[in-house]
Write an enzyme that holds these catalytic residues in place. Structure first.
Site, PDB file in Angstrom:
ATOM      1  N   TYR A  15       0.842  -1.204   0.000  1.00  0.00           N
ATOM      2  CA  TYR A  15       0.000   0.000   0.000  1.00  0.00           C
ATOM      3  C   TYR A  15       0.876   1.252   0.000  1.00  0.00           C
ATOM      4  CZ  TYR A  15      -3.664   3.316   1.017  1.00  0.00           C
ATOM      5  OH  TYR A  15      -4.517   4.386   0.963  1.00  0.00           O
ATOM      6  N   SER A  29      -6.534   1.021  -4.373  1.00  0.00           N
ATOM      7  CA  SER A  29      -6.628   2.454  -4.138  1.00  0.00           C
ATOM      8  C   SER A  29      -5.243   3.077  -4.302  1.00  0.00           C
ATOM      9  CB  SER A  29      -7.222   2.721  -2.754  1.00  0.00           C
ATOM     10  OG  SER A  29      -7.701   4.037  -2.651  1.00  0.00           O
ATOM     11  N   ASP A  64     -18.030   3.822  -7.414  1.00  0.00           N
ATOM     12  CA  ASP A  64     -16.864   4.240  -6.634  1.00  0.00           C
ATOM     13  C   ASP A  64     -16.725   5.750  -6.759  1.00  0.00           C
ATOM     14  OD1 ASP A  64     -14.512   4.686  -5.332  1.00  0.00           O
ATOM     15  OD2 ASP A  64     -13.357   3.172  -6.408  1.00  0.00           O
ATOM     16  N   HIS A  80     -15.937   1.662  -3.628  1.00  0.00           N
ATOM     17  CA  HIS A  80     -14.505   1.585  -3.364  1.00  0.00           C
ATOM     18  C   HIS A  80     -14.131   0.352  -2.544  1.00  0.00           C
ATOM     19  CE1 HIS A  80     -10.655   3.498  -3.653  1.00  0.00           C
ATOM     20  NE2 HIS A  80     -10.450   3.435  -2.362  1.00  0.00           N
TER      21      HIS A  80
END
Length: 796
Positions: free
Chosen positions: A556, A637, A724, A765
């Site tokens: 991430y 994301s 989203d 999302h």
């Protein structure tokens, strides 16, 4: 005051994320800026094609099979002296006929490619079996009753239950599964009145960040509920905080959107307002407690102090780990009558004749301040002020002073991150630390801050939830690891028994007990600049480590998100089904080691995140866990940005890429919905000095056919949802179109590794996604990746 449930790890998108705050407010950390007065040109990296191509996979798509996508070559801009083309800007309109045709054509191609992935159904079946286990939240006491969430296993949404005691009969408080036929209406937040007899709750639809607020009454004896007529709309990223008179609550709303189908619009979210709703009144009568028209991007959080006297307003600017801290003494406000609700009408920001008596305790954005407790005017906060690893401080607001003069309660630890702190009844302060990316739990004195004892945890893992209140001596916490689905523990700090007691053990169905069969270890890769990057590696005992194991590398690296150990049925299915190895990288930009670690992966340092991830991939190959042709990378994301950028820079390192709901157009992300808030982590491409370091890694602007080797990119599946409204689908659409054009846009292209996208409907999302949709997306993604890398099904 009840402390919020802590959703730890920000696991994989499509599972339970930190609901409203992912890429917005996950207690973010401050930024460092790389640029001083150095010229922009000297900091720009020349954009070149990768020297080596990706390994050729076991699944091929001929270039002729890709949809013919219109390119508008007239969209050409000069940004800070650089010519930038945007031939697919028309995909920014989700409602146009052309965009809908694009989605239809892409899904048709993807369906045909996925039909060739033989193990997809086996993965779906195994994941369905693994997902079918009971999942509980920690019980939380409100008034005379306990409440908790429970999903039997395959229910679309968890159900909220109530009971009069921990041993009492259970009753359903709210079942979101009855609110829609397809399971896409989700409970996204609750707040109980002080006496526990009223519950305000937020509902989202189709995965959108937009919610509406409803209210119900709770019978304190039976738990029976009655729905009230109150309904509040146009709510997003909202607080919910009741005043202690039980007659109203604070919440946040935005101006009414232009579009009716909320969640599919791309309009920027600005001018959030803090409002107060009195029960029984229409929303149109709600007073606007505060607004910031001079600073439309500011966000306002509201919290009522444990004693009910103070309204605390936290003002944030973007996702930085900083906030201004204001308060209002509610005792000083008038009431309609002795038994009526607080009257904010005279102080309405737009129409009231009086100014709300706000005291700005901290009026700059130099640090973060989170409320812990107060005794009268003596307030205790957790802060990063002059403390990159955070500390707990105290100040008397009757005699306001600069934070530099506030008293230390728990000083900053020399090496461990203070993740959160919560006050309980009496002289008790619970503190949770992150030490080398694993949780530690301690009991301190609230008065002096002195450590009383360490709370023994079951092993190396994460405290995933916490439930405790200022007026209670007991608290509950959840704990899990990569191979343990988790357990809930209870500890009564007033008891002579100082060890936490197992309250509820979560067990998988079908006799699965994975922990004894697996090994987890933490290893460190060395990044390009010499930084040691931690990585948890998990695999089944006896897995051959000769470079042939199918391996999943997840990362991430942003927004202060801590990737601590956590259980995922999807990852377990990968390890069991394919004999796979799981690697979770803790990259700079996250918050695992505090502010400096976060600073090292933001703004001009963002390339460090990609270097860290690539170093982890190389480490896995060098140490014979896997090889490039067997390596799958996954991120969602900000992590979708990560894996897309790394695919551009080092396609030779990866066999397959799963890029979920990623931020792909880094030159326009800030123009849609809440994207403007992310400039505090990424920088602002409208500013020349920020553009100079953003443009060289922006995924849609850096797709280049590799010059050597196979000349290919790794196989990619890019996922998004039509609702989203966090990272809007245009990001994924644009990258898909550019990949297919640049790499497979001509018949003699060497690109045979598939470049496909999966566009879900009634999906957002990740938060609130129904269980069935989670399983289907995972089966498609991992079935595809497994086919590409030639992973065999080994689960009997």
């Amino acid at each position: 005051m009840e402390r919020r449930q802590l959703l730890v790890g920000a696991a994989v998108l499509g599972t339970s994320m930190a609901v409203g705050w992912y890429l917005l407010y996950g207690v973010p950390r401050p930024l460092s800026r790389m640029f001083g007065k150095t010229s922009i040109a000297s900091k720009s990296r020349h954009i070149t094609a990768a020297a080596s191509g990706a390994p050729a996979g076991k699944l091929a798509v001929d270039p002729s099979r890709y949809p013919k996508i219109h390119r508008d070559d007239s969209i050409l801009e000069i940004l800070h002296g650089v010519e930038v083309a945007d031939p697919y800007r028309w995909l920014e309109d989700p409602d146009s006929k052309e965009t809908q045709e694009f989605v239809s054509a892409q899904n048709e191609l993807t369906s045909s490619v996925l039909s060739q992935c033989e193990t997809r159904q086996q993965f779906n079946d195994l994941l369905t079996e693994l997902f079918d286990y009971p999942r509980y939240s920690c019980p939380r006491r409100h008034g005379n009753r306990y409440h908790y969430s429970y999903n039997t296993g395959l229910q679309a949404q968890g159900v909220l239950y109530s009971q009069g005691s921990l041993e009492g009969e259970e009753s359903i408080l709210l079942d979101p599964n009855k609110l829609s036929d397809d399971g896409t209406v989700a409970l996204s937040g609750t707040a109980f009145s002080k006496d526990g007899q009223l519950m305000a709750y937020k509902l989202s639809s189709g995965g959108s960040d937009w919610v509406y607020i409803k209210v119900l009454t709770v019978d304190e004896e039976t738990g029976e509920t009655t729905d009230l007529e109150d309904k509040l709309e146009y709510v997003k990223f909202s607080s919910l905080a009741w005043t202690h008179d039980h007659k109203g609550f604070f919440y946040n709303k935005f101006p009414e959107p232009k579009k009716g189908d909320l969640g599919t619009e791309t309009d920027i979210n600005l001018n959030q307002q803090l409002c107060y709703h009195v029960l029984g009144q229409p929303q149109s009568k709600d007073a606007i407690v505060w607004a910031c028209p001079d600073h439309p991007a500011w966000m306002l959080g509201a919290e009522v102090s444990d004693d009910g006297r103070f309204l605390l307003i936290s003002v944030r600017e973007g996702t930085r780990p900083t906030n201004q801290l204001w308060y209002v003494d509610l005792q000083a406000l008038p009431e309609f009558s002795k038994d009526a609700a607080l009257d904010f009408t005279p102080f309405d920001y737009n129409s009231g004749p009086k100014a709300l008596p706000v005291v700005k305790l901290v009026d700059d954005f130099e640090a973060a301040y989170d409320y812990v407790a107060n005794e009268g005017m003596a307030f205790t906060f957790q802060t990063n002020y002059q403390a990159p690893l955070y500390r707990v401080v105290r100040t008397d607001i009757e005699f306001p002073s600069s934070p530099s003069g506030w008293q230390d309660v728990i000083p900053e630890h020399p090496k461990d991150l203070l993740d959160w702190a919560a006050a309980l009844k009496g002289d008790v302060l619970v503190a949770c630390y992150v030490a080398d990316v694993a949780s530690k739990l301690q009991i301190h004195s609230l008065a002096s801050g002195s450590k009383q004892r360490e709370v023994k945890l079951p092993g190396i893992g994460s405290v995933t939830q916490f439930a405790g209140k200022r007026e209670d001596s007991e608290f509950f916490f959840g704990f899990s690891s990569f191979t343990e689905p988790g357990a809930t523990y209870r500890l009564d700090t007033a008891s002579s028994n100082t060890e936490p007691q197992l309250f509820r053990q979560t067990k998988l169905k079908g006799g699965y007990a994975p922990a004894p069969e697996f090994v987890t270890k933490q290893e460190f890769a060395t990044s390009k600049d010499g930084t040691r990057v931690p990585m948890f590696i998990t695999h089944k005992k006896g897995t051959p480590l000769d470079g042939t194991a199918p391996t999943l590398l997840y990362g991430y690296g942003g927004f202060n998100i801590n990737l601590t150990p956590g259980f995922s049925p999807t990852r377990l299915a990968f390890m069991l089904g394919y004999g796979g190895v799981l690697a979770v990288a803790n990259l700079r930009g996250g918050g695992e080691y505090g502010l400096k670690w976060h600073d090292g992966g933001t703004h001009g340092n963002k390339q460090n995140v990609f270097d860290d991830f690539q170093a982890c991939a190389e480490y896995l190959a060098d140490n014979k866990y896997t090889s490039a042709d067997k390596l799958i990378i996954q991120g969602g994301s900000n992590g979708g940005l990560l894996v897309a950028a790394c695919s551009n820079q080092r396609p030779d390192l990866f066999g397959a890429v799963i890029a979920q709901v990623g931020v792909m157009d880094m030159l326009r992300f800030h123009k849609f919905t809440i994207g403007h808030a992310w400039t505090s982590d990424y920088g602002n491409p409208d500013h020349a000095e920020d553009f100079a370091y953003i443009h060289p890694y922006s995924p849609v602007h850096n797709v280049r056919a590799p010059t050597g080797g196979t000349g290919q990119y790794p196989a990619m599946i890019i996922t998004t949802g039509d609702h989203d409204d966090r990272v809007v689908p245009l990001h994924s659409h644009k990258l898909t179109a550019i990949l297919q054009h640049v790499l497979a846009g001509h018949e003699d292209s060497p690109q045979r590794n598939p470049l496909i996208t999966r566009i879900d409907v009634r999906a957002g999302h990740g938060a609130g996604k129904p269980t069935k949709k989670v399983i289907e997306e995972a089966a498609d993604s991992f079935g595809f990746a497994a086919k590409v890398i030639g992973a065999k099904w080994v689960k009997e």
